[in-house]
Design a protein around this motif. Structure first.
Motif, PDB file in Angstrom:
ATOM      1  N   UNK A 198      12.235  -0.659   9.819  1.00 40.70           N
ATOM      2  CA  UNK A 198      13.315  -0.336  10.734  1.00 40.70           C
ATOM      3  C   UNK A 198      13.149  -0.930  12.122  1.00 40.70           C
ATOM      4  N   UNK A 199      13.982  -0.478  13.040  1.00 41.19           N
ATOM      5  CA  UNK A 199      14.006  -0.984  14.413  1.00 41.19           C
ATOM      6  C   UNK A 199      12.961  -0.275  15.268  1.00 41.19           C
ATOM      7  N   UNK A 200      12.518  -0.994  16.317  1.00 36.18           N
ATOM      8  CA  UNK A 200      11.594  -0.432  17.316  1.00 36.18           C
ATOM      9  C   UNK A 200      10.324   0.137  16.685  1.00 36.18           C
ATOM     10  N   UNK A 201       9.850  -0.538  15.676  1.00 35.45           N
ATOM     11  CA  UNK A 201       8.659  -0.121  14.937  1.00 35.45           C
ATOM     12  C   UNK A 201       7.550  -1.136  15.163  1.00 35.45           C
ATOM     13  N   UNK A 202       6.316  -0.679  15.074  1.00 35.07           N
ATOM     14  CA  UNK A 202       5.179  -1.592  15.221  1.00 35.07           C
ATOM     15  C   UNK A 202       4.192  -1.385  14.079  1.00 35.07           C
ATOM     16  N   UNK A 203       3.861  -2.477  13.424  1.00 36.80           N
ATOM     17  CA  UNK A 203       2.772  -2.500  12.453  1.00 36.80           C
ATOM     18  C   UNK A 203       1.618  -3.215  13.140  1.00 36.80           C
ATOM     19  N   UNK A 204       0.536  -2.494  13.397  1.00 37.80           N
ATOM     20  CA  UNK A 204      -0.580  -3.059  14.161  1.00 37.80           C
ATOM     21  C   UNK A 204      -1.380  -4.055  13.315  1.00 37.80           C
ATOM     22  N   UNK A 205      -2.481  -4.525  13.874  1.00 42.02           N
ATOM     23  CA  UNK A 205      -3.255  -5.596  13.263  1.00 42.02           C
ATOM     24  C   UNK A 205      -3.800  -5.205  11.881  1.00 42.02           C
ATOM     25  N   UNK A 206      -3.776  -6.180  10.991  1.00 42.14           N
ATOM     26  CA  UNK A 206      -4.405  -6.098   9.670  1.00 42.14           C
ATOM     27  C   UNK A 206      -3.853  -4.956   8.814  1.00 42.14           C
ATOM     28  N   UNK A 207      -2.566  -4.692   8.962  1.00 44.47           N
ATOM     29  CA  UNK A 207      -1.916  -3.748   8.060  1.00 44.47           C
ATOM     30  C   UNK A 207      -1.646  -4.388   6.710  1.00 44.47           C
ATOM     31  N   UNK A 208      -1.483  -3.552   5.700  1.00 50.48           N
ATOM     32  CA  UNK A 208      -1.139  -4.029   4.357  1.00 50.48           C
ATOM     33  C   UNK A 208      -0.029  -3.150   3.815  1.00 50.48           C
ATOM     34  N   UNK A 209       1.114  -3.782   3.499  1.00 55.14           N
ATOM     35  CA  UNK A 209       2.266  -3.053   2.975  1.00 55.14           C
ATOM     36  C   UNK A 209       2.751  -3.792   1.737  1.00 55.14           C
ATOM     37  N   UNK A 210       2.869  -3.086   0.600  1.00 56.08           N
ATOM     38  CA  UNK A 210       3.263  -3.754  -0.627  1.00 56.08           C
ATOM     39  C   UNK A 210       4.270  -2.927  -1.404  1.00 56.08           C
ATOM     40  N   UNK A 211       5.326  -3.602  -1.852  1.00 61.92           N
ATOM     41  CA  UNK A 211       6.314  -2.975  -2.720  1.00 61.92           C
ATOM     42  C   UNK A 211       6.130  -3.348  -4.172  1.00 61.92           C
ATOM     43  N   UNK A 212       5.063  -4.050  -4.483  1.00 64.60           N
ATOM     44  CA  UNK A 212       4.799  -4.408  -5.887  1.00 64.60           C
ATOM     45  C   UNK A 212       3.353  -4.136  -6.234  1.00 64.60           C
ATOM     46  N   UNK A 213       3.137  -3.867  -7.501  1.00 68.82           N
ATOM     47  CA  UNK A 213       1.810  -3.507  -7.970  1.00 68.82           C
ATOM     48  C   UNK A 213       1.570  -4.159  -9.327  1.00 68.82           C
ATOM     49  N   UNK A 214       0.399  -4.740  -9.489  1.00 72.81           N
ATOM     50  CA  UNK A 214       0.023  -5.297 -10.789  1.00 72.81           C
ATOM     51  C   UNK A 214      -0.400  -4.185 -11.728  1.00 72.81           C
ATOM     52  N   UNK A 215      -0.018  -4.297 -12.996  1.00 72.37           N
ATOM     53  CA  UNK A 215      -0.305  -3.274 -13.991  1.00 72.37           C
ATOM     54  C   UNK A 215      -1.422  -3.750 -14.908  1.00 72.37           C
TER      55      UNK A 215
END
Length: 205
Positions: free
Chosen positions: A109-126
């Motif tokens: 969204x707006x006015x958001x901050x993801x700081x250094x070395x974050x990890x965000x994933x919407x997919x996953x290996x099975x």
């Protein structure tokens, strides 16, 4: 192995790596020129890696999801963004910190901050059947979109797992691992992250 043959093999491998680097450079320029959708004021640091160019996943079929940077979105140095399995949207006045990795589908969204070395994933290996290990990504990818709301602070080194939603105005403390939804105006911390405080009543302290 003969020393001369070793040197020759080393040179061939060096040449191969150099060709791959040159190809990657041109691929990144193509991504920025033709596949990056961006609004006024957005910026992408020169060494960010954008894996957003359509790729051939089956014969005669390409797979493409967009990367959208809204007004004044800021992608910092050494960030990696991958849209091969889903789109990524970075909201207005939002920043993604140094060394972070975003794998779609993700909406920030707006006015958001993801700081250094974050990890965000919407997919996953099975994992396959016992003893088989991981199957090819085209056969064993589970897609669960991630949504990060407005006015969210994601601390350094935070990992956000597939399918999670972080509500507006929340804070995720550095080093946390988010495995479930975080409601709006919450302070979450830990591995896995749990709610530590309701921020709607007042200050963080």
């Amino acid at each position: 192995m003969d020393k001369g043959l070793l040197m020759f093999n080393s040179f061939v491998l060096y040449l191969k790596d150099t060709i791959k680097q040159v190809a990657h450079f041109f691929d990144q320029q193509r991504a920025r020129l033709f596949f990056l959708e961006r609004e006024q004021g957005s910026s992408v640091f020169h060494d960010a890696r954008l894996d957003i160019v359509p790729r051939l996943v089956e014969r005669k079929r390409t797979h493409y999801h967009r990367l959208l940077l809204k007004r004044n979105a800021f992608i910092e140095s050494r960030v990696v963004i991958n849209t091969w399995h889903g789109p990524v949207t970075v909201g207005e006045n939002t920043s993604v910190g140094i060394g972070s990795i975003l794998i779609g589908p993700i909406v920030v969204g707006a006015n958001t901050s993801i700081a250094q070395y974050g990890f965000v994933s919407g997919e996953n290996r099975i994992q396959g059947a016992p003893g088989e290990g991981l199957k090819p990504a085209s056969e064993s990818v589970e897609i669960k979109p991630v949504k990060i709301g407005n006015g969210v602070w994601v601390g350094a080194g935070v990992k956000i797992m597939p399918g999670c939603t972080i509500g507006d105005g929340s804070i995720v403390a550095a080093g946390s691992v988010v495995t479930r939804d975080i409601p709006p105006n919450s302070l979450a911390a830990g591995v896995p992250a749990v709610i530590k405080k309701d921020l709607s009543a007042g200050n963080v302290g």
